[in-house]
Structure formats: C-alpha cells, structure tokens
Enzyme design. Sequence first.
Site, PDB file in Angstrom:
ATOM      1  CE  LYS A 184      -3.941   1.734   0.185  1.00 26.93           C
ATOM      2  NZ  LYS A 184      -5.528   1.241  -1.085  1.00 26.93           N
ATOM      3  CG  ASP A 217      -6.946  -0.905  -2.905  1.00 28.94           C
ATOM      4  OD1 ASP A 217      -5.598  -0.839  -2.877  1.00 28.94           O
ATOM      5  OD2 ASP A 217      -7.109   0.318  -3.034  1.00 28.94           O
ATOM      6  CG  ASP A 241      -4.262 -12.637   8.995  1.00 31.34           C
ATOM      7  OD1 ASP A 241      -4.264 -13.849   8.649  1.00 31.34           O
ATOM      8  OD2 ASP A 241      -4.233 -12.253  10.392  1.00 31.34           O
TER       9      ASP A 241
END
Length: 356
Positions: A184, A217, A241
């Site tokens: 990110k 995302d 995760d």
Amino acid sequence: MKIVVIPGDGIGPETMAACDEVMMAASQHFDLDLELEHEIAGTQSLKKRGATVTHELLDLVKSRDGLMLGPMATYEFKDESKGEINPSMFFRKKLDLFANIRPSKTYPGLAKRVAQDFDLIVVRENTEGFYADRNVESGGSEMLITPDVVISLRRITRLCCERIAKSAFELAQHRKKHVTIVHKANVLKLGDGMFIDICHATAKDYPEVVVDDFIVDAMMAHVVRAPERFDVIVTTNMFGDILSDLTAELSGSLGLAGTLNAGTQYAMGQAAHGSAPDIAGQNIANPLSQIISGAMLLTWHGQKTGQAKFLAAAQAIESSALHLMQTAQVTPDVGGNLRTDSTAQALVKHLLATPH
Ligand code: NAD
C-alpha cells in the site's frame, strides 16, 4: 524427529487428533521414527497454569525438532498482564518464525469458486507490521491516547523486508518463477515504500524470476478475478493474513489452508484458520488444513536434515489429500459428508497403500 503438539482451542483438539493419526501413519510407513509430545497452550493452559503460554513450554519447543500449533481462541485473550497472551504471536516472535508460507490451490474434484484452476503461495511477513503484540520489546504498540482516541503503530524494518523478500524469491525459483509484491505504498509511503524497494532490489539476485506489484486493495479484485495469474505473492503481515484467507476460501475452504511458520532455526506447522467456535465439538471441521501443515513441517525437517524420507512422507500425505478430494471423501465445508475423524481414517488408508 520430536514434535511438540499443541491441539489448541475450539476445533483444535478434533483437527489435531486427525493430524496426529496421519503423522503417526506416515511415520510407520516411511520409517520416520516420529515422536509426538502433547502439550497445552491457550484456554486450557490459562486455566491450569495461569497463562496461555509459558517460558517452560518455549524451552521445551526449542529443544525439539518442530512444533504443531492448533488454532487458538485469540479474540478471548485480551490482557497479557493476566496471562492472556496470543500463543501464535508468542511462538512466531520468540522462535523468530519470520516467514508465514500459505499455499492455496484448487483441487480436481472439488467444486470451484473461481473459473480457472490456480496454484499460488502467499508469503507473509510474520514478526512485525500492523500487529501491536509484536512490534515493541515491552508492552504493546497500541495506545489509548484519550478514552476516544487510539493510535496503533505499524513497524516495518529493513531486516524483516529483506528476509521475507528472499524467502519469496527462493520459493519462486522452484515454481513458476513469478513473484508479485503486494503493498500500500501509495498511502504508507515510507513503510511500504521501503518494502517494495527492498523486494525489487532482492529481485536483482533472481534474474530468472518475473516480478510485478499490486496495491493491496486492487489485488483483492485481481485475485478473485483471475487467481491463476499468480504464483508467489509476497507481502507484509496484515495484508498477508487477510489475502491468504481469501485465497484459501477461493480454493474451496478455509479448512484446506495449511501454513508453515519458518525461521532459520525453528518451524511451526499451523492451520491458517482460527478455532471456529461455530462448528467446534461437532466432528465436522475439515482437518486437511492441519494435516497439510503437518506435511509442510515434515518437508521443512527433511530439507534441513537432508533426509529424503521426510520429503517422501510429506508428498504422500499431500497426494493422499488430493485423492480424498478427487473421490469426494471430504467434510461438509467442501461438499462432502465425511466427519473430521473419518477424513483422517480415509487419508491413512490411502497413505498406507502408497508405494515407497
Ligand atoms: P475462524 O477461522 O475460526 O472461522 C472462520 C469461518 O471458517 C467459520 O465459519 C468457521 O466455521 C470456518 N472454518 C474455519 N476452519 C475451518 C475448518 N477447518 N473446517 C471447516 N470450516 C472452517 O475465524 P473466527 O471465527 O473469526 O475466529 C475464531 C477464533 O479464532 C477467534 O478467537 C480468533 O481470534 C481466532 N483465530 C485464531 C487463529 C490462530 O490461532 N492461528 C487464526 C485466526 C483466528
């Protein structure tokens, strides 16, 4: 090979009993001389010893050749000062198990949730990131600033980025030679900026491996849309995760997701899922996640000690799991009607018939 086995909470005792049965059958068939030493952690240990994990248990694990850790009711463990420690974090941190290796693939015979077959591995950093319980030497890295304001710190270090990147590229070399970096860095410009730079720098040592990168995302969309385009995916702790639960479920069920937590000295097999209280005690949990994690631990030991019989045993466990799926001998989460224990029995039957 001496393995400490901790069944854990919720479905843990059921899935770990199934795993034990398979491991002991593999030991007998491949002459592994496995010793499984049962211990407690989590809720049982909290009641009996006043803490979910203890340093004596850690010392025991360090003196053995591997650990199988069952799922823990981590959400219930709120206060470390009352002994409510997250056992996963404890072993990952104290044994420096920095690489969380989570393979996911579709299996012939199982109903697909996606259009194409896929076979990928999420390589998740395990020892820092957005996990408040492993970022600082003492205490946690979440702070209650006022009753209405909380700050959670995320730690990213060069060392951890370098070693997880190396793990991913090493794995990719023996697979389809493709690494995808998930980050990110558009928002976490410094932390994920460093992560992505280090991954690209590591890539230079592996010129035969193709590299690409995706923002986390968008990655969720890409992996749902076309998981077959991925091979090895490397990412930081929390993204890994979340992403690995998604890829597990896309492969058929969270109950198929095995994990190896590995460092340079120690390793721990551990299913990717949690204690699943909604199905605990019903003998319907899928034990394959735990069993595949056991096979991964045997592979790790075989590679570490140069003993081919451990690799053969692990491969036979995985082929037997594949056979169960091809013949619909599976639990309800993947469309079958076997129970947790009868899945293990069916797997053992096939395993013992495997030539070696
Ligand atoms: P979960 O992973 O336990 O369950 C999510 C869903 O997947 C549930 O519907 C469950 O029934 C299903 N599922 C999980 N494992 C399955 C299996 N082997 N076979 C069939 N279905 C399976 O997640 P949760 O319900 O959010 O968490 C329950 C507890 O587990 C919480 O306390 C959480 O903190 C803890 N947790 C522990 C670990 C760990 O110990 N490694 C990992 C994740 C969550």
